[in-house]
Scaffold this motif. Structure first.
Motif, short mmCIF file in Angstrom:
data_model
loop_
_atom_site.label_atom_id
_atom_site.label_comp_id
_atom_site.label_asym_id
_atom_site.label_seq_id
_atom_site.Cartn_x
_atom_site.Cartn_y
_atom_site.Cartn_z
N ALA A 175 0.95 -1.11 -0.23
CA ALA A 175 0.02 0.10 -0.21
C ALA A 175 0.92 1.35 0.36
O ALA A 175 0.60 1.97 -0.37
CB ALA A 175 -0.98 -0.50 1.34
N LEU A 176 1.82 1.02 0.40
CA LEU A 176 2.86 2.44 0.44
C LEU A 176 3.22 2.30 -0.49
O LEU A 176 3.98 3.75 -1.04
CB LEU A 176 4.51 2.18 1.51
CG LEU A 176 3.77 1.88 3.00
CD1 LEU A 176 4.58 1.58 4.12
CD2 LEU A 176 3.39 3.93 3.15
N ILE A 177 4.13 1.40 -1.09
CA ILE A 177 4.64 1.97 -3.42
C ILE A 177 3.35 2.28 -3.34
O ILE A 177 3.72 3.08 -4.56
CB ILE A 177 4.85 0.73 -3.16
CG1 ILE A 177 6.10 0.22 -2.28
CG2 ILE A 177 5.15 0.24 -4.93
CD1 ILE A 177 6.87 -1.38 -2.92
N GLY A 178 1.71 2.52 -3.06
CA GLY A 178 1.19 2.59 -4.38
C GLY A 178 0.01 1.48 -5.13
O GLY A 178 0.01 1.13 -6.56
N ALA A 179 0.68 0.04 -4.53
CA ALA A 179 0.36 -1.19 -6.05
C ALA A 179 -1.13 -1.20 -5.69
O ALA A 179 -2.26 -0.30 -4.65
CB ALA A 179 0.99 -2.05 -4.94
N ASP A 180 -1.72 -1.31 -6.55
CA ASP A 180 -3.17 -1.22 -7.37
C ASP A 180 -4.05 -2.37 -6.62
O ASP A 180 -4.75 -2.04 -6.28
CB ASP A 180 -3.22 -1.35 -8.75
CG ASP A 180 -2.80 -0.19 -9.84
OD1 ASP A 180 -3.39 0.98 -9.63
OD2 ASP A 180 -1.57 -1.36 -9.78
N VAL A 181 -3.18 -3.72 -6.42
CA VAL A 181 -3.91 -4.12 -5.86
C VAL A 181 -3.28 -5.21 -5.49
O VAL A 181 -2.36 -6.11 -5.60
CB VAL A 181 -4.87 -5.64 -7.29
CG1 VAL A 181 -5.78 -6.58 -6.40
CG2 VAL A 181 -5.20 -5.04 -8.01
N ALA A 182 -3.57 -6.31 -4.16
CA ALA A 182 -3.33 -6.80 -3.41
C ALA A 182 -4.21 -8.06 -3.10
O ALA A 182 -4.69 -7.76 -2.94
CB ALA A 182 -2.87 -6.50 -2.19
N THR A 183 -3.40 -9.41 -3.22
CA THR A 183 -3.86 -10.74 -3.34
C THR A 183 -4.01 -11.54 -2.35
O THR A 183 -2.65 -11.37 -2.45
CB THR A 183 -4.47 -11.01 -4.19
OG1 THR A 183 -5.24 -12.11 -4.48
CG2 THR A 183 -3.00 -12.25 -5.32
N ILE A 184 -5.14 -11.12 -1.23
CA ILE A 184 -4.64 -12.04 -0.04
C ILE A 184 -4.83 -13.20 0.78
O ILE A 184 -6.05 -13.71 0.45
CB ILE A 184 -4.82 -10.58 1.06
CG1 ILE A 184 -4.42 -9.41 0.43
CG2 ILE A 184 -4.44 -10.92 2.07
CD1 ILE A 184 -5.19 -8.14 1.27
N PRO A 185 -4.04 -14.49 0.76
CA PRO A 185 -4.79 -15.45 0.83
C PRO A 185 -5.68 -14.77 2.80
O PRO A 185 -5.63 -13.76 3.37
CB PRO A 185 -3.90 -16.37 2.48
CG PRO A 185 -2.51 -15.33 1.65
CD PRO A 185 -3.20 -14.04 0.68
N PHE A 186 -6.64 -16.09 3.43
CA PHE A 186 -7.63 -15.62 3.89
C PHE A 186 -7.01 -14.92 5.28
O PHE A 186 -7.37 -14.20 5.63
CB PHE A 186 -9.17 -16.44 3.96
CG PHE A 186 -10.26 -16.32 5.04
CD1 PHE A 186 -10.66 -15.50 5.39
CD2 PHE A 186 -10.16 -17.72 6.58
CE1 PHE A 186 -11.70 -15.20 5.89
CE2 PHE A 186 -11.10 -17.05 7.21
CZ PHE A 186 -11.90 -16.13 6.73
N LYS A 187 -6.11 -16.09 5.87
CA LYS A 187 -5.38 -15.87 7.02
C LYS A 187 -5.40 -14.75 7.36
O LYS A 187 -4.89 -13.65 8.37
CB LYS A 187 -4.62 -17.46 7.32
CG LYS A 187 -3.63 -17.25 8.70
CD LYS A 187 -3.03 -17.87 8.06
CE LYS A 187 -2.02 -18.12 9.64
NZ LYS A 187 -0.48 -18.36 9.00
N VAL A 188 -4.58 -14.00 6.39
CA VAL A 188 -3.65 -12.87 6.18
C VAL A 188 -5.09 -12.04 6.53
O VAL A 188 -4.79 -11.04 7.12
CB VAL A 188 -2.35 -12.52 5.22
CG1 VAL A 188 -2.02 -11.08 5.06
CG2 VAL A 188 -1.84 -13.91 5.25
N ILE A 189 -5.47 -11.95 5.66
CA ILE A 189 -7.04 -11.25 5.64
C ILE A 189 -7.68 -10.63 7.29
O ILE A 189 -7.70 -10.15 7.86
CB ILE A 189 -8.18 -11.87 4.84
CG1 ILE A 189 -7.81 -10.78 3.16
CG2 ILE A 189 -9.33 -10.13 5.37
CD1 ILE A 189 -8.88 -11.41 2.26
N THR A 190 -7.65 -11.94 7.83
CA THR A 190 -8.02 -11.87 9.37
C THR A 190 -6.95 -11.15 10.16
O THR A 190 -7.18 -10.72 10.83
CB THR A 190 -8.86 -13.17 9.70
OG1 THR A 190 -7.60 -14.17 9.92
CG2 THR A 190 -9.79 -13.85 8.83
N GLN A 191 -5.94 -11.47 9.90
CA GLN A 191 -4.57 -10.96 10.47
C GLN A 191 -5.03 -9.54 10.40
O GLN A 191 -3.98 -8.65 11.10
CB GLN A 191 -3.38 -11.59 10.39
CG GLN A 191 -3.38 -12.95 10.23
CD GLN A 191 -1.41 -13.50 9.91
OE1 GLN A 191 -1.23 -12.66 9.11
NE2 GLN A 191 -1.24 -14.57 10.73
#
Ligand code: E4P
Length: 215
Positions: A175-191
């Motif tokens: 996000a700091l770099i300004g990437a357009d999208v992050a695709t995130i595993p469920f475990k990390v989304i909850t973290q």
């Protein structure tokens, strides 16, 4: 910044969507192999659940095979994005998909020059795999910086989709770099939602609330 969930599990996708966190979904053959459903059925069910880009990967590795398979996947739902491996035959197919207005996610990207070629072919998304670079003692996030700089230097429309995310820190850095999208595993989304001070603070508030007179 858009968040996609990197999953083929309908339960996980439903749960993450209920958090309001999900703009789309990425899948791959390894993820779908865990669900025990044919790919077309699994992708159709995900498309029913999430109204956003849904990446479905081809298995063919020759241009004609990728084109045939990708066109079939694209017919499943207008939101399907055809995921194509970053190989020469894949790049040739992406150029054709671009002309046919079929959206593409070029996957398994590990270098800036690969990303440059994908953008020149007209890819909708490029997926650099940062976690797998970190696993080999590389610095995955450097690749995201390089690609975002190169794309911005030349005004490429291809979106940088940070893939192979392993931790909340990866999401913050992307996000700091300004990437357009992050695709995130469920475990990390909850973290992403968790902080020990939130839990400690909430427990204290609830404890203190017992001392407030009822009326
Ligand atoms: C992305 O599209 C891929 O499905 C995924 O992010 C790969 O992640 P992994 O390296 O954890 O398998």
């Amino acid at each position: 910044m858009k968040f996609f969930i990197d999953s083929g599990d309908l339960g996980e996708i439903h749960e993450a969507q209920a958090m309001g966190a999900i703009d789309g979904v990425t899948t791959n053959p390894s993820l779908l192999s865990k669900g025990g459903k044919p790919t077309k059925q699994a992708i159709a069910e995900i498309c029913e659940l999430v109204d956003g880009p849904i990446s479905a990967e081809v298995l063919a590795t020759d241009t004609q095979g990728i084109l045939d398979e990708g066109r079939e996947l694209a017919k499943i739902h207008p939101n399907v994005v055809v995921k194509v491996p970053l190989i020469v035959d894949g790049l040739k197919a992406v150029q054709v998909f671009t002309k046919e207005k079929i959206k593409t996610n070029v996957t398994l990207c590990f270098s800036p020059t690969q990303a440059l070629l994908a953008a020149k072919a007209g890819a909708t998304y490029i997926s650099p795999f940062i976690g797998r670079l970190d696993d080999l003692s590389g610095e995955g996030m450097e690749l995201i910086e390089q690609i975002t700089t190169i794309y911005s230097n030349y005004g490429f429309a291809t979106e940088v989709l940070v893939a192979s995310i392993r931790s909340p820190l990866h999401v913050t850095q992307a996000a700091l770099i300004g990437a357009d999208v992050a695709t995130i595993p469920f475990k990390v989304i909850t973290q992403l939602a968790k902080h020990p001070l939130t839990d400690i603070g909430l427990a204290k508030f609830l404890e203190d609330a017992k001392k407030i007179p009822k009326s």
